[in-house]
Design a protein around this motif. Structure first.
Motif, short mmCIF file in Angstrom:
data_model
loop_
_atom_site.label_atom_id
_atom_site.label_comp_id
_atom_site.label_asym_id
_atom_site.label_seq_id
_atom_site.Cartn_x
_atom_site.Cartn_y
_atom_site.Cartn_z
N TYR A 90 6.53 7.46 -9.08
CA TYR A 90 5.76 8.55 -8.47
C TYR A 90 6.58 9.84 -8.49
O TYR A 90 6.95 10.37 -7.45
CB TYR A 90 5.38 8.19 -7.02
N PRO A 91 6.88 10.39 -9.68
CA PRO A 91 7.75 11.55 -9.76
C PRO A 91 7.21 12.78 -9.02
O PRO A 91 7.98 13.59 -8.51
CB PRO A 91 7.87 11.83 -11.27
N ASP A 92 5.90 12.89 -8.92
CA ASP A 92 5.32 14.03 -8.21
C ASP A 92 5.46 13.93 -6.70
O ASP A 92 5.18 14.87 -5.96
CB ASP A 92 3.84 14.19 -8.58
N LYS A 93 5.93 12.77 -6.22
CA LYS A 93 6.13 12.56 -4.77
C LYS A 93 7.60 12.56 -4.39
O LYS A 93 7.96 12.26 -3.26
CB LYS A 93 5.52 11.21 -4.35
N ALA A 94 8.48 12.91 -5.32
CA ALA A 94 9.92 12.82 -5.11
C ALA A 94 10.41 13.66 -3.94
O ALA A 94 11.42 13.33 -3.32
CB ALA A 94 10.66 13.21 -6.38
N ASP A 95 9.71 14.73 -3.63
CA ASP A 95 10.16 15.63 -2.57
C ASP A 95 9.58 15.28 -1.20
O ASP A 95 9.85 15.95 -0.22
CB ASP A 95 9.81 17.07 -2.92
N LYS A 96 8.79 14.24 -1.12
CA LYS A 96 8.12 13.86 0.13
C LYS A 96 9.06 13.09 1.06
O LYS A 96 9.93 12.35 0.62
CB LYS A 96 6.90 12.97 -0.15
N LYS A 97 8.86 13.28 2.35
CA LYS A 97 9.52 12.45 3.35
C LYS A 97 8.92 11.05 3.21
O LYS A 97 7.74 10.90 2.93
CB LYS A 97 9.29 13.01 4.75
N GLU A 126 1.20 15.20 7.49
CA GLU A 126 2.23 16.14 7.09
C GLU A 126 2.80 15.85 5.70
O GLU A 126 3.93 16.19 5.40
CB GLU A 126 3.34 16.20 8.14
N GLY A 127 2.04 15.12 4.88
CA GLY A 127 2.46 14.86 3.51
C GLY A 127 3.48 13.77 3.33
O GLY A 127 4.05 13.62 2.26
N THR A 128 3.74 12.98 4.36
CA THR A 128 4.71 11.88 4.27
C THR A 128 4.20 10.80 3.32
O THR A 128 3.03 10.43 3.37
CB THR A 128 4.95 11.27 5.67
N LEU A 129 5.08 10.30 2.47
CA LEU A 129 4.75 9.19 1.59
C LEU A 129 4.95 7.90 2.38
O LEU A 129 6.06 7.59 2.80
CB LEU A 129 5.64 9.20 0.35
N GLY A 156 17.49 8.05 6.37
CA GLY A 156 16.53 9.12 6.10
C GLY A 156 15.11 8.65 5.87
O GLY A 156 14.28 9.40 5.35
N VAL A 157 14.82 7.41 6.24
CA VAL A 157 13.49 6.84 6.07
C VAL A 157 12.87 6.65 7.45
O VAL A 157 13.47 6.01 8.32
CB VAL A 157 13.55 5.48 5.32
N ALA A 158 11.68 7.21 7.64
CA ALA A 158 10.98 7.03 8.91
C ALA A 158 10.43 5.61 8.98
O ALA A 158 10.26 4.94 7.96
CB ALA A 158 9.86 8.05 9.03
N PHE A 159 10.14 5.17 10.20
CA PHE A 159 9.63 3.80 10.40
C PHE A 159 8.59 3.79 11.51
O PHE A 159 8.74 4.48 12.51
CB PHE A 159 10.79 2.86 10.77
N ASP A 160 7.56 2.99 11.31
CA ASP A 160 6.52 2.85 12.31
C ASP A 160 5.85 1.48 12.12
O ASP A 160 5.90 0.91 11.03
CB ASP A 160 5.48 3.96 12.16
N ILE A 215 0.85 -1.19 0.00
CA ILE A 215 0.00 0.00 0.00
C ILE A 215 0.90 1.24 0.00
O ILE A 215 1.87 1.31 0.74
CB ILE A 215 -0.90 0.04 1.26
N ILE A 216 0.53 2.22 -0.81
CA ILE A 216 1.22 3.52 -0.80
C ILE A 216 0.16 4.59 -0.55
O ILE A 216 -0.84 4.66 -1.26
CB ILE A 216 1.94 3.79 -2.14
N THR A 217 0.39 5.41 0.47
CA THR A 217 -0.53 6.49 0.81
C THR A 217 0.26 7.74 1.18
O THR A 217 1.46 7.69 1.38
CB THR A 217 -1.42 6.10 2.02
N ILE A 218 -0.46 8.83 1.28
CA ILE A 218 0.11 10.06 1.81
C ILE A 218 -0.41 10.18 3.24
O ILE A 218 -1.60 10.19 3.49
CB ILE A 218 -0.33 11.30 0.99
N GLY A 219 0.53 10.23 4.18
CA GLY A 219 0.18 10.29 5.60
C GLY A 219 0.17 11.70 6.12
O GLY A 219 0.13 12.68 5.36
#
Length: 108
Positions: free
Chosen positions: A60-67, A17-20, A97-101, A11-15
């Protein structure tokens, strides 16, 4: 799609604060032989390859700047060995540089 499909992003979503958020869906029970843990490790490595090899930006080039965050949704809460592994994974991913949860899905 699940933890068993190691070459698929579940699954890919936007969380917040805009996190991918790249989510791993994990429905397996924990076992004493750690086979589940090995599957999970392979899946996490697959997600990291997807990020580091540029496939994420390519798809997902439009998401390249997302955390970016890798998140795991468990059906069964991790055992002690898995909790220790997840702590190591979190430190490792954060260094890259990748968040984890992770969390256990609440039953209705």
């Amino acid at each position: 799609m699940s933890v068993e499909d190691k070459n698929v992003i579940d699954i890919i979503t936007i969380g917040k604060e805009g996190t991918l958020v790249l989510t791993i869906s994990d429905h397996l029970e924990w076992d004493d032989e750690n086979e589940h843990l090995l599957l999970l490790q392979e899946k996490i490595n697959s997600y990291l390859d997807f990020i580091e090899n540029g496939q994420l930006v390519e798809n997902y080039p439009d998401k390249a700047d997302k955390k970016i965050m890798i998140q795991i949704v468990f059906k069964y809460y991790p055992n002690k060995t898995a909790e220790e592994f997840l702590a190591i994974v979190e430190r490792f991913l954060n260094e890259k540089g990748v968040a984890f949860d992770f969390y256990k899905l609440e039953e209705e």
